[in-house]
Enzyme design. Sequence first.
Site, mmCIF file in Angstrom:
data_model
loop_
_atom_site.group_PDB
_atom_site.id
_atom_site.type_symbol
_atom_site.label_atom_id
_atom_site.label_comp_id
_atom_site.label_asym_id
_atom_site.label_seq_id
_atom_site.Cartn_x
_atom_site.Cartn_y
_atom_site.Cartn_z
ATOM 1 N N GLU A 39 39.945 86.820 87.377
ATOM 2 C CA GLU A 39 40.778 87.784 88.111
ATOM 3 C C GLU A 39 42.198 87.819 87.547
ATOM 4 O OE1 GLU A 39 42.783 88.649 92.425
ATOM 5 O OE2 GLU A 39 40.915 87.500 92.456
ATOM 6 N N THR B 78 43.845 87.303 94.548
ATOM 7 C CA THR B 78 43.420 87.563 95.933
ATOM 8 C C THR B 78 42.745 86.374 96.608
ATOM 9 O OG1 THR B 78 41.273 88.425 95.216
ATOM 10 C CG2 THR B 78 43.069 90.030 95.452
ATOM 11 N N CYS C 48 43.334 88.489 99.914
ATOM 12 C CA CYS C 48 42.446 89.408 100.633
ATOM 13 C C CYS C 48 42.115 88.902 102.032
ATOM 14 C CB CYS C 48 41.196 89.675 99.804
ATOM 15 S SG CYS C 48 39.845 88.543 100.088
ATOM 16 N N SER D 278 34.185 78.921 91.754
ATOM 17 C CA SER D 278 34.626 79.890 92.761
ATOM 18 C C SER D 278 35.980 79.470 93.303
ATOM 19 C CB SER D 278 33.604 79.974 93.896
ATOM 20 O OG SER D 278 34.158 80.623 95.014
ATOM 21 N N SER D 279 37.011 80.247 92.986
ATOM 22 C CA SER D 279 38.375 79.910 93.419
ATOM 23 C C SER D 279 38.478 79.848 94.937
ATOM 24 C CB SER D 279 39.359 80.949 92.872
ATOM 25 O OG SER D 279 40.650 80.741 93.396
ATOM 26 N N ASN D 280 37.937 80.842 95.630
ATOM 27 C CA ASN D 280 38.112 80.860 97.091
ATOM 28 C C ASN D 280 37.363 79.705 97.762
ATOM 29 O OD1 ASN D 280 35.612 82.044 98.756
ATOM 30 N ND2 ASN D 280 35.650 83.075 96.770
ATOM 31 N N SER E 253 31.467 84.169 98.013
ATOM 32 C CA SER E 253 30.371 84.569 97.124
ATOM 33 C C SER E 253 29.090 83.779 97.387
ATOM 34 C CB SER E 253 30.795 84.428 95.657
ATOM 35 O OG SER E 253 31.413 83.181 95.437
#
Length: 316
Positions: A131, A170, A200, A228-230, A273
């Site tokens: 991203e 985000t 987000c 996965s960053s989030n 995700s």
Amino acid sequence: MTKQHLHLYLAAPRGFCAGVDRAIKIVEMAIEKWGAPVYVRHEIVHNKFVVDSLRDKGAIFVEELAECPDDRPVIFSAHGVPKSVPTKAQARNMIYVDATCPLVSKVHIEAERHHKNGLQMVMIGHDGHPETIGTMGQLPEGEVLLVETPDDVKTLRPRDENKLAFITQTTLSVDDTAEIVTALKSRFPNIIGPHKEDICYATTNRQEAVKAVAPTVDALLVIGAPNSSNSRRLVEVGAKAGCKYSQLVQRANDIDWRALDGIKSIGITAGASAPEILINEVINAFEQRYDVTREIVETAVENVEFKVPRVLREAS
């Protein structure tokens, strides 16, 4: 043998967000429309289970456009791509579909608007994350300066300290980002921020749910992928919120049962995700070993939906 009782707190919201849901639909609809194989530049979302499922349906995942043939459709991942990628696809007369999350696209548009107004951008993000690469690639080289920590702000060397704006990845930690924003505003009082928070809604909501669960449980498991960053941010948020054992697991078979020996309560959530099927797999694993009482901890209700691109809604 009597099973030990376990109180399982299920964070809500958790799992798939609207951007991930849309990206997966785009791949499935592209295969339906054009037949297999359909090429996907980078993992469509950061989850091995999702990627493997789409591969089984006829998706071929590649890292660069150069690996794609001219005569097959290519899809750009939900994380977004540098401007040079669709430009190259157009030059080769390829069919391409952009699955960039609309909330990431919003940040891209914001960056371009500030650039047209003569401002240099500061991006708060993780170096090397798709991203971040995609967002920085919206503008010419040198027009976006990257910061990852408050300390990075001290060493920034912009062209003009009075002509700056900032944007963010985000999927960052809301609290960590707030610290960096404070450092930016302190050093550059005239810096311009986003009209609306760049992080987000789904990232924020999942972090808030973890904050509500973490202080009350002996352990917290975040279902998600290591890239996965989030998902990784949820693990950090859980630890900061007071949970001594906050861990990332991809699937039920990743659970370290010895580390959980003696626990009386556990919190479970999932990154944006991670599909619900993997969440249920983890819950079932606990129900096989414990006498489980479930409780949902809901801090927000999500009803966001993003349309897929028109090219996929049109009949073949």
